[in-house]
Every structure is written in structure tokens, then in C-alpha cells.
Write a protein that holds these residues in place. Structure first.
Motif, PDB file in Angstrom:
ATOM      1  N   LEU A 199       0.827  -1.202   0.000  1.00  0.00           N
ATOM      2  CA  LEU A 199       0.000   0.000   0.000  1.00  0.00           C
ATOM      3  C   LEU A 199       0.867   1.260   0.000  1.00  0.00           C
ATOM      4  O   LEU A 199       0.556   2.242  -0.685  1.00  0.00           O
ATOM      5  N   GLY A 200       1.959   1.236   0.753  1.00  0.00           N
ATOM      6  CA  GLY A 200       2.872   2.369   0.719  1.00  0.00           C
ATOM      7  C   GLY A 200       3.452   2.579  -0.665  1.00  0.00           C
ATOM      8  O   GLY A 200       3.554   3.714  -1.148  1.00  0.00           O
ATOM      9  N   TYR A 201       3.809   1.488  -1.336  1.00  0.00           N
ATOM     10  CA  TYR A 201       4.345   1.556  -2.692  1.00  0.00           C
ATOM     11  C   TYR A 201       3.319   2.155  -3.650  1.00  0.00           C
ATOM     12  O   TYR A 201       3.642   3.021  -4.469  1.00  0.00           O
ATOM     13  N   VAL A 202       2.079   1.701  -3.534  1.00  0.00           N
ATOM     14  CA  VAL A 202       1.018   2.228  -4.403  1.00  0.00           C
ATOM     15  C   VAL A 202       0.793   3.709  -4.144  1.00  0.00           C
ATOM     16  O   VAL A 202       0.586   4.503  -5.069  1.00  0.00           O
ATOM     17  N   ASN A 203       0.866   4.095  -2.890  1.00  0.00           N
ATOM     18  CA  ASN A 203       0.702   5.512  -2.570  1.00  0.00           C
ATOM     19  C   ASN A 203       1.794   6.360  -3.220  1.00  0.00           C
ATOM     20  O   ASN A 203       1.533   7.444  -3.756  1.00  0.00           O
ATOM     21  N   VAL A 204       3.026   5.870  -3.166  1.00  0.00           N
ATOM     22  CA  VAL A 204       4.122   6.608  -3.797  1.00  0.00           C
ATOM     23  C   VAL A 204       3.932   6.648  -5.313  1.00  0.00           C
ATOM     24  O   VAL A 204       4.196   7.677  -5.964  1.00  0.00           O
ATOM     25  N   ALA A 205       3.447   5.548  -5.886  1.00  0.00           N
ATOM     26  CA  ALA A 205       3.186   5.540  -7.322  1.00  0.00           C
ATOM     27  C   ALA A 205       2.163   6.605  -7.713  1.00  0.00           C
ATOM     28  O   ALA A 205       2.288   7.259  -8.752  1.00  0.00           O
ATOM     29  N   ALA A 206       1.165   6.785  -6.870  1.00  0.00           N
ATOM     30  CA  ALA A 206       0.186   7.839  -7.129  1.00  0.00           C
ATOM     31  C   ALA A 206       0.807   9.222  -6.953  1.00  0.00           C
ATOM     32  O   ALA A 206       0.517  10.156  -7.711  1.00  0.00           O
ATOM     33  N   LEU A 207       1.683   9.355  -5.966  1.00  0.00           N
ATOM     34  CA  LEU A 207       2.357  10.634  -5.726  1.00  0.00           C
ATOM     35  C   LEU A 207       3.172  11.061  -6.932  1.00  0.00           C
ATOM     36  O   LEU A 207       3.280  12.262  -7.224  1.00  0.00           O
ATOM     37  N   HIS A 218      12.201   6.214  -6.343  1.00  0.00           N
ATOM     38  CA  HIS A 218      12.196   4.805  -6.732  1.00  0.00           C
ATOM     39  C   HIS A 218      12.532   3.931  -5.536  1.00  0.00           C
ATOM     40  O   HIS A 218      13.306   4.320  -4.663  1.00  0.00           O
ATOM     41  N   GLY A 219      11.907   2.749  -5.497  1.00  0.00           N
ATOM     42  CA  GLY A 219      12.113   1.881  -4.351  1.00  0.00           C
ATOM     43  C   GLY A 219      11.975   0.416  -4.696  1.00  0.00           C
ATOM     44  O   GLY A 219      11.451   0.054  -5.763  1.00  0.00           O
ATOM     45  N   ILE A 220      12.459  -0.434  -3.798  1.00  0.00           N
ATOM     46  CA  ILE A 220      12.335  -1.888  -3.942  1.00  0.00           C
ATOM     47  C   ILE A 220      11.954  -2.483  -2.593  1.00  0.00           C
ATOM     48  O   ILE A 220      12.227  -1.915  -1.537  1.00  0.00           O
ATOM     49  N   PHE A 221      11.308  -3.657  -2.635  1.00  0.00           N
ATOM     50  CA  PHE A 221      11.074  -4.429  -1.421  1.00  0.00           C
ATOM     51  C   PHE A 221      12.323  -5.249  -1.119  1.00  0.00           C
ATOM     52  O   PHE A 221      12.861  -5.921  -2.000  1.00  0.00           O
ATOM     53  N   GLY A 254       9.129  14.592   3.053  1.00  0.00           N
ATOM     54  CA  GLY A 254       7.943  14.560   3.901  1.00  0.00           C
ATOM     55  C   GLY A 254       6.751  13.940   3.206  1.00  0.00           C
ATOM     56  O   GLY A 254       5.979  13.187   3.822  1.00  0.00           O
ATOM     57  N   ARG A 255       6.593  14.247   1.918  1.00  0.00           N
ATOM     58  CA  ARG A 255       5.463  13.690   1.171  1.00  0.00           C
ATOM     59  C   ARG A 255       5.614  12.177   0.978  1.00  0.00           C
ATOM     60  O   ARG A 255       4.635  11.419   1.090  1.00  0.00           O
ATOM     61  N   VAL A 256       6.816  11.735   0.688  1.00  0.00           N
ATOM     62  CA  VAL A 256       7.059  10.299   0.514  1.00  0.00           C
ATOM     63  C   VAL A 256       6.809   9.560   1.822  1.00  0.00           C
ATOM     64  O   VAL A 256       6.149   8.506   1.851  1.00  0.00           O
TER      65      VAL A 256
END
Length: 409
Positions: A199-207, A218-221, A254-256
Motif C-alpha cells: 500500500l505504501g508503494y502504491v501511494n508513492v506511485a500515485a504521488l 524509486h524503491g524496492i522491497f 515529507g510527502r514520501v
């Protein structure tokens, strides 16, 4: 009247005299890639090369076992040439740091031959862990730049570019904590940490739709559970957050973080985070020094391209932090066709091929000649200092750091 052309002919000859050793060193470093702060082989190869050429070498300099400092000259303007030599995990020298290290060493050796005569000092700084560790920042904190008047380096690329679009960056590590349960027998008893991470990843994708076009996230699990039939009690991710300036970076961080924390809240989990220091600042290239380098690169038969008319290479480097402390440049030198990107397996091959070898020698010649200009060309260093002072004044208005990077958070 100083004959600059004659002086530069002498530095050219010095590079030619050491060409075999420089290329041997480049190939040796390329053949044994080492990660940041582990570059013991590369450190020794370059330190041995510089010491054999007569420079005074300090190994393990400024508190870092794989850093070094090599000095020639005893006074006057103190010009630093930066060397990098760390590699990338799993892909080796896909950024061509074997070229950076040996071109820097070659420039230092060539300039050293004229240091006493011209009343200047050249300092070759071996800076470990550019790929994320921030060796230059750590060395600066220990005084490596305290007496330096200007700094320069070259970086391999697919074109000869005047500058590198280096933007500010900070890394973030996040860990989610939930509650384990049998995924079939009692899913209601669990709290899914992987769901929180997703869910955090999806939120960042929307951001990403609502950030500046020159910002990057950009991020990875890095952890995602251990068995499919167990609700994951722990998940983790690593993120890179980038913005053109440090002030922009602070806002974006802060937004991320809000996006990632929302994933934890929505899934009933908790989240820990850690911003990885040091942060890398944006690169502020010194225009007078770029023009000196441009002229000197042309002596090798190359021509600089201004990336403003192109889709520029965008990334981050700890040389950005150096550029906030002293006048500095970070031009790119062509090693491959423009279609070949850095950080790829194709680029690895070019970094040890004929194109990479030519870049070592051409980069060394152009940088050594630029050091000569800063020592001996009337008004050259003063112009670089004035441009740096103006950039610092602008930086105070835009949130750029004056020393190092702002790693708050």
C-alpha cells in the motif's frame, strides 16, 4: 609572459610517458570490481602508481581505510583532482569508475611535474563509495577540502558533456511490523506487513503524478515474508528520493514518508524509518572552470556538448556536496556510443575497451591542463572564485547547503 601552450605540451607528454601504467591500472581495477568502502585493491593500485611517480601519498586518509591523498607542490593555489573507484553490486564497473580513478591519477601525475615551477599544489583525492556511501562528504567533514581552492573530475558517459545533471538525493529504509498468523486457518488474527509495504508503494506511485518532472522516487522491497501460508509479520523496503535542490528534497521527503506511513495505518501495522546519511547535494558546476576544461578537452580532439539541448543524464553524486564547498566541475567524457547508458552490462565492456582507454588518457590531459590554467593563467582562479561566491549567494536563497549536504530527517 607564461607560455601556457608550452606548459600544457609538457603535461601532455607526462601523460603519454605514463600511459602504459595508467591503462594497466584501469584494466586491473576493472577486472576486480569492489563495492564502496571495500576498494582495497583499487586503493593500492592507484596509491602505488602515484607514489612511484613521486607524489607524497597518504593511504587510508581522513579516517577511511580505502581513501588516499597524494600531494605534489608546497604552496600557491591548491587544486584537487578527485578519483572514484568503487563498483556496482552484481554489475561491476558499469559506471566506469576505473576510468575516473586512473584519469584522475594521470592528471595528478602530469600536473605534479609542474607544481613547484608554477608555485601550485595538486592534491589527488581517492574518494571511496560514491555509489551511495558518500566518501567525499565524509572526507570533507574530516578536513580534506579545508585548504583546497578548486576541485575537478571527469565521469564516463556516452557523450562529451559539459556537465552532469546531478540532483540532490537521500536514501530511506523502512520496516513494517505486523502480526503473524496462519493465512488459511486464522487470517483474521494477522496483520499483514507486506500489505502495508505494498500500500505504501502504491501511494508513492500515485504521488509520482504530482511531483516536479525533474524529481525522482524509486524503491524496492527488501523483505516480503518467508512463506506464502503465513501472514507476513515483517516487510521492508529501500527508497531513493531525489529533487533538484536540497530544499526541494526536504519537502519531497515529507510527502514520501506520509505515503509510506499511510500504508501502515491502513493495514493496522506499524512502520519504522531511517534516512541514510549523508544526503547528496545537487551539483553546482563552476562556469569559468567549465570553459577552461572545454578549451583543454579540444586539445585532445574532443568537443564538449552542452546538455541543455539534449535529454541530459540525470543522477546524483557526492561531488555535488564538494561543489557547495569549493569551485568544482563534473564533466562527462565519452566512452561509448550515445545509445549505451551507464549502469548497464554494455557499458561495462566499453569501460575496459579502446574507448575507455582513450578516455583515461584524454581525461588526464584535459584535467592536467585545467590545473595548469588555474595555477598560471591570469585571472582564471579569481574568476572561478567569483562565480562560486555568486552561486553561494543564490544557494542561500534556494536552500542549497554551503557545506556538505543537509541530511536532516
Amino acid at each position: 609572459m607564461v607560455d601556457l601552450d608550452a606548459l600544457k605540451d609538457r603535461t601532455d607528454r607526462a601523460v603519454a610517458d605514463h600511459a602504459d601504467q595508467l591503462l594497466e591500472a584501469s584494466h586491473a581495477i576493472h577486472a576486480r570490481p569492489e563495492l564502496g568502502f571495500e576498494e582495497h585493491h583499487a586503493h593500492d593500485v592507484l596509491a602505488d602508481l602515484l607514489e612511484a611517480a613521486g607524489l607524497a601519498v597518504t593511504r587510508g586518509a581522513y579516517g577511511l581505510p580505502t581513501a588516499f591523498e597524494a600531494v605534489a607542490g608546497t604552496g600557491g593555489p591548491r587544486i584537487a583532482v578527485m578519483c572514484e573507484y568503487d563498483a556496482l553490486p552484481g554489475i561491476g564497473h558499469a559506471c566506469g569508475h576505473n576510468i575516473i580513478g586512473t584519469a584522475g591519477a594521470g592528471a595528478g601525475i602530469a600536473a605534479a611535474a609542474l607544481a613547484e615551477e608554477l608555485g601550485g599544489t595538486v592534491v589527488v583525492l581517492g574518494t571511496p563509495a560514491e555509489e551511495g556511501g558518500g566518501g567525499k562528504i565524509l572526507m570533507a567533514e574530516q578536513g580534506a577540502l579545508d585548504a583546497v581552492d578548486a576541485a575537478l573530475m571527469v565521469h564516463p558517459a556516452g557523450m562529451d558533456l559539459a556537465r552532469f545533471g546531478a540532483i540532490a538525493i537521500q536514501q530511506l529504509e523502512v520496516t513494517y511490523h505486523g502480526r503473524a498468523a496462519h493465512a488459511a486457518a486464522a487470517p483474521q488474527a494477522g496483520r499483514n506487513a507486506l500489505d502495508a509495504a505494498v500500500l505504501g508503494y502504491v501511494n508513492v506511485a500515485a504521488l509520482r503524478q504530482h511531483i516536479r518532472p525533474d524529481e525522482r522516487i524509486h524503491g524496492i522491497f527488501t523483505e516480503a515474508g518467508t512463506a506464502a501460508n503465513v501472514v507476513p509479520a515483517r516487510a521492508a523496503a529501500t527508497w531513493y528520493v531525489r529533487s533538484p535542490t536540497v530544499r526541494g528534497l526536504q519537502k519531497l521527503k515529507g510527502r514520501v514518508l506520509a505515503c509510506l506511513e499511510a500504508g501502515a495505518a491502513a493495514s493496522g501495522c506499524t512502520m519504522e524509518h531511517r534516512w541514510i546519511d549523508p544526503a547528496f547535494a545537487d551539483m553546482v558546476d563552476n562556469d569559468p572552470m567549465i570553459e577552461l576544461y572545454r578549451e583543454n578537452l579540444e586539445r585532445t580532439g574532443r568537443r564538449l556538448v552542452d546538455p541543455s539541448s539534449l535529454q541530459g543524464i540525470v543522477g546524483s553524486t557526492d561531488m555535488g556536496n564538494v561543489s557547495h564547498v569549493v569551485p568544482a566541475i563534473h564533466p562527462m567524457i565519452a566512452v561509448s556510443p550515445p545509445s549505451v547508458a551507464i549502469h548497464t552490462e554494455d557499458f561495462v565492456r566499453f569501460a575496459a575497451g579502446p574507448e575507455g582507454d582513450r578516455a583515461v588518457l584524454d581525461g588526464a590531459r584535459a584535467m592536467a591542463a585545467t590545473v595548469v590554467d588555474l595555477w598560471a593563467r591570469p585571472g582564471a582562479l579569481e574568476a572561478a572564485r567569483e562565480a562560486f561566491t555568486e552561486a553561494r549567494a543564490v544557494g542561500r536563497a534556494t536552500g542549497r547547503p554551503t557545506v556538505g549536504g543537509d541530511a536532516e530527517g
